[in-house]
Design a protein around this motif. Structure first.
Motif, short mmCIF file in Angstrom:
data_model
loop_
_atom_site.label_atom_id
_atom_site.label_comp_id
_atom_site.label_asym_id
_atom_site.label_seq_id
_atom_site.Cartn_x
_atom_site.Cartn_y
_atom_site.Cartn_z
N GLY A 7 2.26 2.81 -10.54
CA GLY A 7 1.75 2.83 -11.90
C GLY A 7 1.60 1.44 -12.52
O GLY A 7 1.88 0.41 -11.89
N THR A 8 1.19 1.42 -13.77
CA THR A 8 0.89 0.15 -14.44
C THR A 8 2.14 -0.70 -14.70
O THR A 8 2.03 -1.90 -14.91
N ASP A 9 3.33 -0.08 -14.68
CA ASP A 9 4.56 -0.84 -14.86
C ASP A 9 5.06 -1.45 -13.55
O ASP A 9 6.00 -2.25 -13.56
N GLY A 10 4.44 -1.05 -12.44
CA GLY A 10 4.84 -1.59 -11.14
C GLY A 10 3.94 -2.75 -10.72
O GLY A 10 2.96 -3.09 -11.38
N LYS A 11 4.28 -3.36 -9.59
CA LYS A 11 3.53 -4.51 -9.10
C LYS A 11 3.51 -4.49 -7.58
O LYS A 11 4.54 -4.23 -6.94
N VAL A 12 2.33 -4.75 -7.02
CA VAL A 12 2.18 -4.80 -5.56
C VAL A 12 1.65 -6.17 -5.17
O VAL A 12 0.62 -6.63 -5.69
N TYR A 13 2.37 -6.84 -4.28
CA TYR A 13 1.92 -8.10 -3.71
C TYR A 13 1.34 -7.77 -2.33
O TYR A 13 2.06 -7.37 -1.42
N SER A 14 0.03 -7.90 -2.23
CA SER A 14 -0.69 -7.52 -1.01
C SER A 14 -1.07 -8.76 -0.24
O SER A 14 -1.89 -9.56 -0.69
N ARG A 15 -0.48 -8.94 0.94
CA ARG A 15 -0.58 -10.21 1.66
C ARG A 15 -1.19 -10.06 3.05
O ARG A 15 -0.99 -9.05 3.72
N ASP A 16 -1.94 -11.08 3.44
CA ASP A 16 -2.31 -11.21 4.84
C ASP A 16 -2.58 -12.67 5.16
O ASP A 16 -2.57 -13.52 4.26
N VAL A 17 -2.86 -12.95 6.44
CA VAL A 17 -2.74 -14.31 6.93
C VAL A 17 -3.97 -15.18 6.69
O VAL A 17 -3.89 -16.40 6.80
N SER A 18 -5.12 -14.59 6.36
CA SER A 18 -6.34 -15.38 6.25
C SER A 18 -7.14 -15.00 5.01
O SER A 18 -6.97 -13.92 4.44
N ASP A 19 -8.05 -15.91 4.62
CA ASP A 19 -8.95 -15.63 3.50
C ASP A 19 -9.83 -14.42 3.81
O ASP A 19 -10.14 -13.63 2.91
N TYR A 20 -10.26 -14.30 5.06
CA TYR A 20 -11.11 -13.18 5.44
C TYR A 20 -10.39 -11.85 5.21
O TYR A 20 -10.94 -10.92 4.60
N LYS A 21 -9.14 -11.77 5.67
CA LYS A 21 -8.40 -10.52 5.50
C LYS A 21 -8.08 -10.25 4.04
O LYS A 21 -8.13 -9.10 3.58
#
Length: 452
Positions: A298-312
């Motif tokens: 929900g809007t009170d949560g936070k997701v850090y979405s990571r990967d190794v390259s600009d393309y990904k």
């Protein structure tokens, strides 16, 4: 990769309905097979690019390209076994283009009953001639017509004498993989896995309940003449069918759902995200699990979405932009490098790590020919290296969701056990999902662990 680069001369065509019949569908498939089998390109990327390039063709013609390409790759071991029974020149000594023409033609003879054998043979000869192998057109014609005449008399390895060899040929799976699964899972489960890869693949979507309730999304899909069915056990999942192509649906472009296999959705559902959770997805591209987490917290949560390259990272950005989610932060981060700022900050760490991919061979059949036993060992070591870093991001009492899209106990249960032993996690649940269990699904493993 642009498929158009390998479609040359008379087989290229502009987007004009008056010339769609000029597209040689078998030539398109042959180019795809040559790129995959001889240059190591990825089947799902090449086929998707070809279907996009020829989107103006009617659905049946696009389906022919897809089925013949995937079917030939998926059944290559069996096709070669059949060809070797009727050809004086073994497959391994054939010129690559001739071998690929023979394989795709035998697939049509054996698996595509609606195509006359004579048409298959004639088109194969034409392809060989157009590609500069006029001197071998008689060989191609003779081998294929011999197989067509004797297709009801093909012999296979004796199941009672060597069941592993029989399964390897019958399901076109490298013998070493059959032996590994036999050792780890038993022969009955091994055969069920192999049969599962052959099942028709269904399309499942994860509803974007941040935009609309599931029932409203179902109603909109029905208005677009898409057939919709609920999925047992996951309230926000739907099975859809009877559409032309997904990007042609306004509901898709409006971000009302994302395409995601049931096995992958099951991993997210098992997590039990809570509103307000902080989530770190360490190998996130193309972002399906991050999206699921963002909707769930929900809007009170936070997701850090990571990967190794600009393309990904760009792939993730495309997904979240379409879906309209603003509680995801996309970051270019190497999962092997410690981020001290995130130590013990996450309620949930999603570690869906690089793996051998043995569970998704139903959708990416070329994996079976590219993976090796040595690669399995290297991948297990890579997974442990990543886990040793990202485990530090899980706060006390937090959850580590470790998952792979493979069927290999060394990459799966053994790694999860190792993480518990080395870093003080406690097993909550392990689940190995097998291909086809819920109708055309992928194989998938997920371990839910809690930091004590």
């Amino acid at each position: 990769y642009e498929i158009s680069e390998c479609l040359v001369g008379s087989e290229m065509c502009i987007r004009d309905s008056a010339v769609t019949d000029s597209v040689n569908l078998r030539a398109v498939v042959l180019d795809i097979l040559m790129e995959i089998n001889e240059k190591g390109e990825f089947s799902h990327l090449l086929i998707n690019n070809a279907l996009t390039k020829y989107q103006y063709l009617d659905k049946n013609k696009r389906a022919f390209i897809s089925r013949l390409s995937l079917g030939t790759i998926e059944n290559r071991i069996e096709l070669d076994y059949i060809i070797d029974q009727f050809s004086k020149t073994p497959v391994r000594k054939m010129k690559p283009l001739i071998r690929n023409i023979c394989e795709m033609s035998v697939y049509q003879i054996i698996y595509m009953d609606n195509i006359p054998d004579s048409a298959v043979c004639n088109e194969a000869v034409k392809l060989a001639t157009k590609r500069g192998f006029t001197g071998l057109k008689g060989f191609v014609n003779g081998v294929l017509r011999n197989i067509a005449r004797n297709k009801d008399n093909i012999t296979y390895p004796d199941r009672n004498k060597d069941i592993e060899q029989y399964l390897s040929v019958k399901y076109s799976m490298p013998l070493w993989i059959v032996k590994m699964w036999h050792s780890q899972l038993g022969i009955d489960k091994t055969e069920k896995i192999l049969a599962g890869f052959k099942q028709e693949k269904k399309t499942y979507v994860r509803c974007n309940t941040a935009k609309a309730p599931v029932e409203e999304i179902k109603r909109i899909l029905s208005q677009e003449n898409v057939s919709v069915a609920d999925v047992e056990g996951i309230p926000y999942a739907l099975e859809i069918k009877d559409y032309d192509y997904i990007a042609g649906l306004k509901s898709f472009r409006d971000g009302l759902y994302q395409i995601q296999d049931i096995s992958s959705m099951t991993a997210g559902y098992m997590t039990g995200f809570k509103a307000g959770d902080t989530v770190i997805d360490v190998c996130a591209a193309p972002g399906g699990k991050s999206v699921n987490a963002a909707i769930s917290v929900g809007t009170d949560g936070k997701v850090y979405s990571r990967d190794v390259s600009d393309y990904k990272a760009g792939l993730i950005e495309e997904n979240i932009s379409r879906l309209g989610l603003n509680n995801i932060e996309v970051q270019v981060k190497d999962a092997l490098v410690m981020d001290e700022s995130m130590r013990e900050k996450a309620d949930v760490v999603i570690a869906d790590l690089p793996c051998s991919g043995l569970g998704v061979m139903g959708r990416k059949p070329d994996i079976r020919y590219n993976i090796t036993e040595d690669k399995l060992v290297s991948l297990k070591e890579l997974q442990q290296s990543i886990l040793s870093v990202v485990q530090a991001y899980v706060k006390q009492g937090g959850i580590m969701m470790y998952s792979t899209c493979t069927i290999n106990s060394e990459e799966n249960e053994a790694n999860a056990d190792w993480l518990c032993k080395e870093y003080g996690f406690k097993k909550i649940e392990y689940r190995q999902i097998l291909p086809g269990k819920n109708g055309g699904t992928d194989g998938f493993f997920v371990a839910k662990l809690r930091r004590e």
